[in-house]
Design a protein around this motif. Structure first.
Motif, mmCIF file in Angstrom:
data_model
loop_
_atom_site.group_PDB
_atom_site.id
_atom_site.type_symbol
_atom_site.label_atom_id
_atom_site.label_comp_id
_atom_site.label_asym_id
_atom_site.label_seq_id
_atom_site.Cartn_x
_atom_site.Cartn_y
_atom_site.Cartn_z
ATOM 1 N N ALA A 1 0.846 -1.342 0.077
ATOM 2 C CA ALA A 1 -0.025 -0.050 -0.076
ATOM 3 C C ALA A 1 1.038 1.450 0.203
ATOM 4 C CB ALA A 1 -0.851 -0.209 1.149
ATOM 5 N N PHE A 2 2.183 1.204 0.803
ATOM 6 C CA PHE A 2 2.852 2.462 0.888
ATOM 7 C C PHE A 2 3.500 2.746 -0.437
ATOM 8 C CE2 PHE A 2 7.294 4.239 1.555
ATOM 9 C CZ PHE A 2 6.781 5.684 1.746
ATOM 10 N N GLY A 3 3.945 1.495 -1.124
ATOM 11 C CA GLY A 3 4.575 1.730 -2.458
ATOM 12 C C GLY A 3 3.618 2.392 -3.507
ATOM 13 N N VAL A 4 2.373 1.909 -3.357
ATOM 14 C CA VAL A 4 1.321 2.341 -4.129
ATOM 15 C C VAL A 4 1.014 3.966 -4.152
ATOM 16 C CG1 VAL A 4 -1.223 2.237 -4.946
ATOM 17 C CG2 VAL A 4 0.424 0.380 -4.673
ATOM 18 N N VAL A 5 0.920 4.181 -2.836
ATOM 19 C CA VAL A 5 0.708 5.590 -2.246
ATOM 20 C C VAL A 5 1.713 6.343 -2.795
ATOM 21 C CG1 VAL A 5 0.363 7.056 -0.388
ATOM 22 C CG2 VAL A 5 -1.056 5.109 -0.336
ATOM 23 N N ALA A 6 3.015 6.187 -2.620
ATOM 24 C CA ALA A 6 4.085 7.029 -2.971
ATOM 25 C C ALA A 6 4.245 7.263 -4.533
ATOM 26 C CB ALA A 6 5.442 6.364 -2.471
ATOM 27 N N THR A 7 4.023 6.141 -5.219
ATOM 28 C CA THR A 7 4.317 6.353 -6.660
ATOM 29 C C THR A 7 2.968 7.025 -7.279
ATOM 30 O OG1 THR A 7 3.297 4.103 -6.840
ATOM 31 C CG2 THR A 7 5.664 4.375 -7.041
ATOM 32 N N HIS A 8 1.803 7.019 -6.814
ATOM 33 C CA HIS A 8 0.616 7.613 -7.327
ATOM 34 C C HIS A 8 0.559 8.901 -6.801
ATOM 35 C CE1 HIS A 8 -2.349 3.932 -7.998
ATOM 36 N NE2 HIS A 8 -1.081 3.897 -8.663
ATOM 37 N N GLY B 1 5.186 -2.840 -4.381
ATOM 38 C CA GLY B 1 4.103 -1.997 -4.523
ATOM 39 C C GLY B 1 4.449 -1.019 -5.667
ATOM 40 N N ALA B 2 5.598 -0.391 -5.331
ATOM 41 C CA ALA B 2 6.089 0.821 -6.169
ATOM 42 C C ALA B 2 6.142 0.259 -7.545
ATOM 43 C CB ALA B 2 7.416 1.360 -5.704
ATOM 44 N N LEU B 3 6.743 -0.741 -7.976
ATOM 45 C CA LEU B 3 7.066 -1.224 -9.178
ATOM 46 C C LEU B 3 5.995 -1.737 -9.922
ATOM 47 C CD1 LEU B 3 10.585 -3.193 -8.476
ATOM 48 C CD2 LEU B 3 10.336 -1.083 -9.595
ATOM 49 N N LEU B 4 4.632 -2.129 -8.996
ATOM 50 C CA LEU B 4 3.561 -2.674 -9.951
ATOM 51 C C LEU B 4 2.467 -1.534 -9.775
ATOM 52 C CD1 LEU B 4 3.677 -6.387 -8.994
ATOM 53 C CD2 LEU B 4 4.777 -5.445 -10.933
ATOM 54 N N SER B 5 2.821 -0.421 -9.220
ATOM 55 C CA SER B 5 1.824 0.432 -8.990
ATOM 56 C C SER B 5 0.898 0.878 -10.126
ATOM 57 C CB SER B 5 2.223 1.969 -8.574
ATOM 58 O OG SER B 5 3.172 2.458 -9.487
ATOM 59 N N THR B 6 1.144 0.579 -11.176
ATOM 60 C CA THR B 6 0.354 0.637 -12.457
ATOM 61 C C THR B 6 -0.681 -0.280 -12.607
ATOM 62 O OG1 THR B 6 2.068 -0.113 -13.739
ATOM 63 C CG2 THR B 6 2.110 2.060 -13.750
ATOM 64 N N LEU B 7 -0.521 -1.479 -11.850
ATOM 65 C CA LEU B 7 -1.341 -2.519 -12.045
ATOM 66 C C LEU B 7 -2.191 -2.506 -10.710
ATOM 67 C CD1 LEU B 7 1.036 -5.196 -13.198
ATOM 68 C CD2 LEU B 7 -0.259 -3.870 -14.645
ATOM 69 N N ILE B 8 -2.096 -1.759 -9.827
ATOM 70 C CA ILE B 8 -2.948 -1.634 -8.633
ATOM 71 C C ILE B 8 -3.486 -0.329 -8.461
ATOM 72 C CG2 ILE B 8 -2.615 -1.878 -5.956
ATOM 73 C CD1 ILE B 8 -0.068 -3.490 -6.445
ATOM 74 N N PRO B 9 -4.893 -0.619 -8.228
ATOM 75 C CA PRO B 9 -5.737 0.748 -8.043
ATOM 76 C C PRO B 9 -5.441 1.424 -6.725
ATOM 77 C CG PRO B 9 -7.103 -0.978 -7.730
ATOM 78 C CD PRO B 9 -5.780 -1.672 -8.303
ATOM 79 N N GLY B 10 -5.010 2.661 -6.965
ATOM 80 C CA GLY B 10 -4.693 3.441 -5.776
ATOM 81 C C GLY B 10 -5.990 3.533 -4.363
#
Length: 255
Positions: free
Chosen positions: A49-56, A168-177
């Motif tokens: 979740a943190f990786g997704v939040v950071a990249t988004h 999470g950061a590397l796959l952030s484009t595949l995971i909705p924020g």
């Protein structure tokens, strides 16, 4: 010659601390892996979740790795993302970090750092003293843990966190924020840790009661500084309880 012989004889009885054997290290790592496995199941999705939040938020993927490796402060890292993006003053960042992590001052009062040997190990153990590491290493079942086992536990917990954030950061484009429920994941993890502590100390009912009362008092009197106020009230309550128990013990001894 007699003096030399006596000196050699005296030196022969001086105990020399042997370095830890490889089987001993492997046993400590295996034990730490077992100890950290359940908490790791919670840290990995939180890291995702943190990786997704950071990249988004617009940060490059390596910022998630940098945050989790060098800051390693869970909830503070989530708060730092919008602060970094907005380029807020450093003084504001420092004050935020202090208010969020001031609870670690109270953790240090009972964290078993004295079992950890070596300056480097002590420095890392102090840096990696997170909520999860504190909860696991201060349980009644951990009273006999050697310092190496505690340090390896902390290393593995950070690895779970860094690994989750990196993926999470590397796959952030595949995971909705906007995944529902992610904001409650950390609360759920802390709840499980608290329940484990209660189960581990079944005979110590006054402590959880005091903790709940401290939270209620802090929420009522200091809603803007709830966490800090709750820790202060709880610590004061523990000190009063210790003094009362000491007076009662001395009174029974005199009788």
């Amino acid at each position: 010659m007699g003096t030399v012989a006596a000196a050699v004889a005296d030196a022969s009885v001086i105990p020399v601390q042997a370095p830890a054997s490889a089987p001993g290290r492997r046993a400590d790592i295996a034990a730490a892996l077992r100890d950290s496995a359940s908490v790791g199941l919670g840290l990995v999705p939180l890291g995702l979740a943190f990786g997704v939040v950071a990249t988004h938020a617009g940060l490059p993927w390596w910022c998630a790795v940098l945050f989790t490796s060098l800051i390693y402060a869970g909830s503070l890292e989530f708060l730092l993302v919008p602060l970094v993006v907005a380029a807020v003053p450093l003084a504001t960042v420092a004050l935020t970090a202090f208010l969020v992590n001031v609870r670690h001052v109270f953790y240090s009062l009972s964290f078993p750092l004295h079992r950890v040997n070596g300056r480097l190990a002590k420095a890392y153990s102090t840096f990696a003293m997170t909520d999860e590491a504190y909860a696991l290493s201060t349980a009644d079942s951990a009273r006999d843990w050697p310092g190496r086992r505690i340090v390896w536990l902390q290393v593995l917990l950070q690895l779970y966190w860094v690994l989750g954030a990196t993926v999470g950061a590397l796959l952030s484009t595949l995971i909705p924020g906007g995944l529902n429920g992610l904001d409650f994941a950390m609360t759920a993890l802390f709840t499980v840790l608290a329940l484990d502590a209660l189960r581990d100390r079944r005979g110590d009912l006054p402590t959880p009661v005091l903790a709940v009362l401290s939270a209620l008092i802090a929420r009522w009197l200091f809603p803007g500084q709830f966490l800090l106020a709750a820790f202060v009230v709880f610590t004061a309550g523990l000190m009063v309880r210790r003094l009362v128990a000491g007076v009662a013990a001395r009174g029974s001894a005199d009788a």
